[in-house]
Design a protein around this motif. Structure first.
Motif, PDB file in Angstrom:
ATOM      1  N   GLY A  29      -7.887   5.893 -11.895  1.00 47.30           N
ATOM      2  CA  GLY A  29      -7.946   4.705 -11.054  1.00 47.30           C
ATOM      3  C   GLY A  29      -8.213   3.458 -11.876  1.00 47.30           C
ATOM      4  O   GLY A  29      -8.160   3.472 -13.114  1.00 47.30           O
ATOM      5  N   ALA A  56      -3.743   4.695  -2.493  1.00 44.71           N
ATOM      6  CA  ALA A  56      -3.178   5.821  -3.239  1.00 44.71           C
ATOM      7  C   ALA A  56      -1.942   6.308  -2.497  1.00 44.71           C
ATOM      8  O   ALA A  56      -1.762   6.048  -1.304  1.00 44.71           O
ATOM      9  CB  ALA A  56      -4.206   6.949  -3.368  1.00 44.71           C
ATOM     10  N   CYS A  60      -8.182   3.244  -4.848  1.00 48.25           N
ATOM     11  CA  CYS A  60      -7.657   2.936  -6.188  1.00 48.25           C
ATOM     12  C   CYS A  60      -8.756   2.696  -7.211  1.00 48.25           C
ATOM     13  O   CYS A  60      -8.481   2.639  -8.410  1.00 48.25           O
ATOM     14  CB  CYS A  60      -6.730   1.723  -6.136  1.00 48.25           C
ATOM     15  SG  CYS A  60      -7.572   0.152  -5.792  1.00 48.25           S
ATOM     16  N   ALA A  98      -3.729   7.343  -7.428  1.00 47.66           N
ATOM     17  CA  ALA A  98      -4.089   5.952  -7.159  1.00 47.66           C
ATOM     18  C   ALA A  98      -2.939   5.020  -7.514  1.00 47.66           C
ATOM     19  O   ALA A  98      -2.204   5.245  -8.477  1.00 47.66           O
ATOM     20  CB  ALA A  98      -5.333   5.574  -7.944  1.00 47.66           C
ATOM     21  N   GLU A  99      -2.796   3.966  -6.726  1.00 46.06           N
ATOM     22  CA  GLU A  99      -1.800   2.935  -7.009  1.00 46.06           C
ATOM     23  C   GLU A  99      -2.368   1.982  -8.060  1.00 46.06           C
ATOM     24  O   GLU A  99      -3.079   1.032  -7.745  1.00 46.06           O
ATOM     25  CB  GLU A  99      -1.458   2.179  -5.725  1.00 46.06           C
ATOM     26  CG  GLU A  99      -0.556   2.934  -4.776  1.00 46.06           C
ATOM     27  CD  GLU A  99       0.904   2.876  -5.197  1.00 46.06           C
ATOM     28  OE1 GLU A  99       1.192   2.416  -6.325  1.00 46.06           O
ATOM     29  OE2 GLU A  99       1.759   3.300  -4.410  1.00 46.06           O
ATOM     30  N   THR A 100      -2.052   2.284  -9.311  1.00 48.39           N
ATOM     31  CA  THR A 100      -2.593   1.495 -10.419  1.00 48.39           C
ATOM     32  C   THR A 100      -1.518   0.714 -11.174  1.00 48.39           C
ATOM     33  O   THR A 100      -1.824   0.070 -12.173  1.00 48.39           O
ATOM     34  CB  THR A 100      -3.313   2.416 -11.425  1.00 48.39           C
ATOM     35  OG1 THR A 100      -2.371   3.380 -11.935  1.00 48.39           O
ATOM     36  CG2 THR A 100      -4.469   3.160 -10.767  1.00 48.39           C
TER      37      THR A 100
END
Length: 414
Positions: A262, A116, A282, A246-248
């Motif tokens: 996420g 994230a 994530c 979150a890195e989505t």
């Protein structure tokens, strides 16, 4: 469970090399996975320990953060660690990932441990800080000097830990929290009150129910924060502790299902593509008995999910049900949490707030312990983790008695 498992000799590619990704690679190899394992890190240094970045690292003259594993570990375990390698796209049809260097990697199984990123203020300036990685921590440490006035936005764990570190370094701190109470979704009120009382005693100027509107810039630096009523609060540096997202991006572009901010996963931590798992910050998973997906941003959850993802690839069939736990260190207060927070549920107070240590216990309708928050009560915390996992009923009177070990509070104990 995963469909069409490639056995234990396929190529596993792990995107993200922090706690979750490194743990998954380690557990796979230790569990007998014989195929290639490639671990991709967007950073240019060995994966490192992160918990202290918001704590002791900010006040101690350390050149670096300790690595999670030394280089010999990756070599000895035949884990291909690629640094400064950012994945730009996932081709699910051909089972391959593309990187910013132009390299293409084919996979049999893909694990997304993308983590994230901190939310940022709308204004950008050289003295407006966030805290997520080693580069952030180094920059912030330089700002925490005697006589400096640090404005912290956000009264969550990061904000409060930074405030404690800043006071230890001799800087003045003014902390803004938009809600009427800090950590209202994570802690019962009595625990929050003890924490905040200590911050006030240490000289932190706490402003609750008070959120800055914007940073006031002077060239490339923020010189103040402007409040809703127009007042400007002077500062030498600003720390934004306003949460993470979150890195989505990769997952969304690849058409994977998202949930709760996420990447949606099932009990095996598998995404909507049976060849892809997601773990750590994530991943949005549904804990047993909750019925709703959520994300957990904690080192322990990341490690637990890394181990579980590996176990599933190695043939295990047990759904993910690890008891989450978390800790925070502020001044000489050690806060430890076990279970999923339920701060507004009926609670048992074990011990006296403000004395040597105490815990707040939450029991469900069957008198089973579901969460515990402990301040300077490490034995309670360790017992709580075991009792939550066991799911055994407790005797409330014994559980609330600090004169006997919490483990002895089981309802069927003599």
């Amino acid at each position: 469970m995963m469909d069409g498992a490639p056995g234990m000799a396929g190529h596993v590619v792990i995107v993200g090399a922090s706690h979750a990704g490194v743990q998954a690679a380690q557990s796979l190899r230790q569990g007998g996975w014989s195929g290639p394992i490639t671990l991709l890190s967007a950073e240019d240094r060995l994966p490192y320990q992160r918990p202290d970045l918001s704590k002791a690292f900010l006040t101690e003259d350390r050149p670096d953060a300790p690595p999670l594993k030394g280089l010999p570990f990756y070599e000895a375990n035949d884990i291909a660690l690629k640094l400064n390698c950012r994945v730009t796209a996932i081709d699910r049809a051909l089972r391959r990932v593309h990187t910013d260097s132009g390299e293409t990697l084919c996979y049999d199984r893909l694990i997304l441990a993308t983590g994230a990123t901190p939310r940022r203020l709308s204004a950008a300036a050289e003295n407006i800080h966030v805290l997520r990685d080693l580069t952030d921590a180094r920059a912030l440490r330089k700002a925490l000097r005697p006589g400096q006035r640090i404005a912290v936005i956000g009264g969550g764990f990061i904000g409060l830990e930074v405030a404690a570190a800043a006071r230890k370094a001799g800087a003045g701190v003014i902390l803004f929290e938009a809600a009427p109470r800090c950590l209202a979704r994570a802690l019962p009120a009595v625990a929050t009150e003890v924490l905040l009382a200590r911050h006030r005693a240490e000289g932190v100027d706490l402003r609750l129910a008070c959120g800055p509107v914007e940073a006031v810039l002077d060239g490339t630096r923020a010189r103040a924060l402007r409040l809703a009523d127009g007042r400007e609060i002077r500062c030498d540096a600003v720390v934004a502790g306003i949460g993470c997202t979150a890195e989505t991006g990769l997952a969304q572009a690849a058409g994977l299902t998202l949930a709760a901010g996420g990447i949606a996963v099932d009990a095996a931590l598998v995404t909507s593509d049976p060849a892809i798992q997601a773990i750590g910050d994530c991943a949005a998973f549904t804990p047993p008995g909750t019925g709703a997906p959520l994300r957990l941003e904690s080192i322990q959850n990341a490690a637990d999910q890394g181990r579980h993802a590996a176990a599933m690839l190695l043939g295990a069939a047990t759904p993910f049900a690890a008891v989450p736990w978390f800790w925070s260190h502020q001044y000489d207060l050690r806060l430890q949490m076990a279970g999923f927070p339920c701060p507004d549920a009926p609670a048992l107070l074990r011990g006296t707030p403000g004395e040597a240590g105490f815990s707040v216990l939450h029991l469900d309708a069957r008198q089973r312990l579901v969460s515990a928050v402990s301040l300077n009560a490490a034995a309670d915390h360790m017992a709580a983790r075991r009792l939550i996992a066991a799911g055994v009923p407790l005797d409330p009177a014994r559980a609330a008695d600090p004169g006997q070990p919490l483990l002895h509070a089981q309802a069927d104990a003599a």
